[in-house]
Design an enzyme around this catalytic site. Structure first.
Site, PDB file in Angstrom:
ATOM      1  CE  LYS A  90      14.881 -18.717 -24.677  1.00 61.32           C
ATOM      2  NZ  LYS A  90      16.465 -19.224 -24.623  1.00 61.32           N
ATOM      3  CB  ILE A  91      19.919 -15.611 -20.309  1.00 62.99           C
ATOM      4  CG1 ILE A  91      19.631 -14.653 -19.198  1.00 62.99           C
ATOM      5  CG2 ILE A  91      21.400 -15.663 -20.136  1.00 62.99           C
ATOM      6  CD1 ILE A  91      19.403 -15.173 -17.714  1.00 62.99           C
ATOM      7  CG  HIS A 120      20.987  -3.813 -17.862  1.00 60.69           C
ATOM      8  ND1 HIS A 120      20.222  -4.958 -17.819  1.00 60.69           N
ATOM      9  CD2 HIS A 120      21.354  -3.545 -16.643  1.00 60.69           C
ATOM     10  CE1 HIS A 120      19.904  -5.052 -16.469  1.00 60.69           C
ATOM     11  NE2 HIS A 120      20.683  -4.348 -15.607  1.00 60.69           N
TER      12      HIS A 120
HETATM   13  C1  GAR Z   1      14.927  -1.142 -22.746  1.00 59.98           C
HETATM   14  O1  GAR Z   1      14.745  -0.338 -21.773  1.00 59.98           O
HETATM   15  C2  GAR Z   1      16.352  -2.084 -22.446  1.00 59.98           C
HETATM   16  O2  GAR Z   1      17.215  -1.040 -21.754  1.00 59.98           O
HETATM   17  C3  GAR Z   1      15.614  -3.078 -21.648  1.00 59.98           C
HETATM   18  O3  GAR Z   1      14.463  -3.437 -22.265  1.00 59.98           O
HETATM   19  C4  GAR Z   1      14.044  -2.262 -22.928  1.00 59.98           C
HETATM   20  C5  GAR Z   1      13.450  -2.550 -24.188  1.00 59.98           C
HETATM   21  O4  GAR Z   1      12.742  -1.537 -24.650  1.00 59.98           O
HETATM   22  N1  GAR Z   1      16.658  -4.395 -21.646  1.00 59.98           N
HETATM   23  C6  GAR Z   1      16.825  -5.158 -20.697  1.00 59.98           C
HETATM   24  O5  GAR Z   1      16.081  -4.918 -19.756  1.00 59.98           O
HETATM   25  C7  GAR Z   1      17.777  -5.996 -20.853  1.00 59.98           C
HETATM   26  N2  GAR Z   1      18.198  -6.585 -19.823  1.00 59.98           N
HETATM   27  P1  GAR Z   1      12.099  -1.415 -26.156  1.00 59.98           P
HETATM   28  O6  GAR Z   1      11.850  -2.564 -26.487  1.00 59.98           O
HETATM   29  O7  GAR Z   1      11.130  -0.467 -26.347  1.00 59.98           O
HETATM   30  O8  GAR Z   1      13.554  -0.908 -27.034  1.00 59.98           O
END
Ligand code: GAR
Length: 212
Positions: free
Chosen positions: A91-92, A109
């Site tokens: 969420k932004i 990211h």
């Molecule tokens: C991660 O891969 C992270 O880079 C991404 O969500 C995933 C969360 O994984 N974040 C985004 O896309 C933010 N824009 P996790 O809940 O297993 O740590």
């Protein structure tokens, strides 16, 4: 000991890496709370299993995004957190929140920023025919996925890859680089000044620290 608050929306694999790093002393800090905007986030279960307090802030309970972020911010301020770690928080965050905690919010990211901001970064990289993809840890500034880059990890994309293959490679790297950057921050080696990242007093280049 520095206090860390983690925000997430999903699986929490990055949270788990941070919990593990704290437990083995690779991060000189304590995760004081885990905050989620989704009740079904598996990361909340990971937090509870590690005896970390959790808090749920759901958008439907607030009149707007800013009101929700104000409540989250007040909760974080109450804890006295030194660092806010976004670990899959989908969420932004509103500008007042980001400005309130300027220089104290990290995000990870899944792309080699500035490439592929926003969602579906794997699909974007593969559709573009890229031969590599990766992940970026950066400071959070009001513009989405645009804050100073601290550290990136690259992985190859092979011709016969599916999205899940590249995603698995990227996620494996994330579990190594995020705890490292968090440790840099809590040990006072990393800071942000005028939207730029400094490690050991040295300005990091646009693609972050690279260990040659
Ligand atoms: C991660 O891969 C992270 O880079 C991404 O969500 C995933 C969360 O994984 N974040 C985004 O896309 C933010 N824009 P996790 O809940 O297993 O740590």
């Amino acid at each position: 000991m520095k206090k860390i608050v983690v925000l997430l929306s999903g699986q929490g694999a990055n949270l788990q890496a941070l919990i593990d790093a704290c437990q083995r002393g690779a991060i000189d800090g304590k995760i004081a709370a885990v905050i989620s905007n989704r009740a079904d986030a598996y990361g909340l279960i990971r937090a509870r299993e590690a005896d970390i307090p959790t808090a749920l802030f759901e958008r439907s309970n607030y009149s707007g995004n800013q009101a929700m972020d104000k409540a989250i911010g007040d909760f974080i301020a109450e804890i006295g957190a030194d660092l806010i770690v976004l670990a899959g928080y989908m969420k932004i965050l509103s500008q007042p929140f980001v400005e309130r905690f300027a220089g104290r919010i990290l995000n990870i990211h899944p792309s080699l920023l500035p490439k592929y901001k926003g969602l579906n970064t794997y699909q974007q990289a593969m559709q573009a025919g890229d031969s590599e993809h990766g992940t970026t840890v950066h400071f959070v500034t009001p513009e989405l996925d645009s804050g100073a880059v601290i550290l990136q990890a690259r992985v190859p994309i092979f011709a016969d890859d599916e999205v899940v293959d590249v995603e698995a490679r990227v996620k494996e790297q994330e579990l190594h680089i995020y705890p490292l950057v968090v440790q840099w921050f809590v040990s006072g080696r990393l800071h942000m000044e005028q939207d730029r990242a400094y490690l050991d007093g040295r300005l990091l280049p646009p693609s972050g620290y690279a260990d040659e």
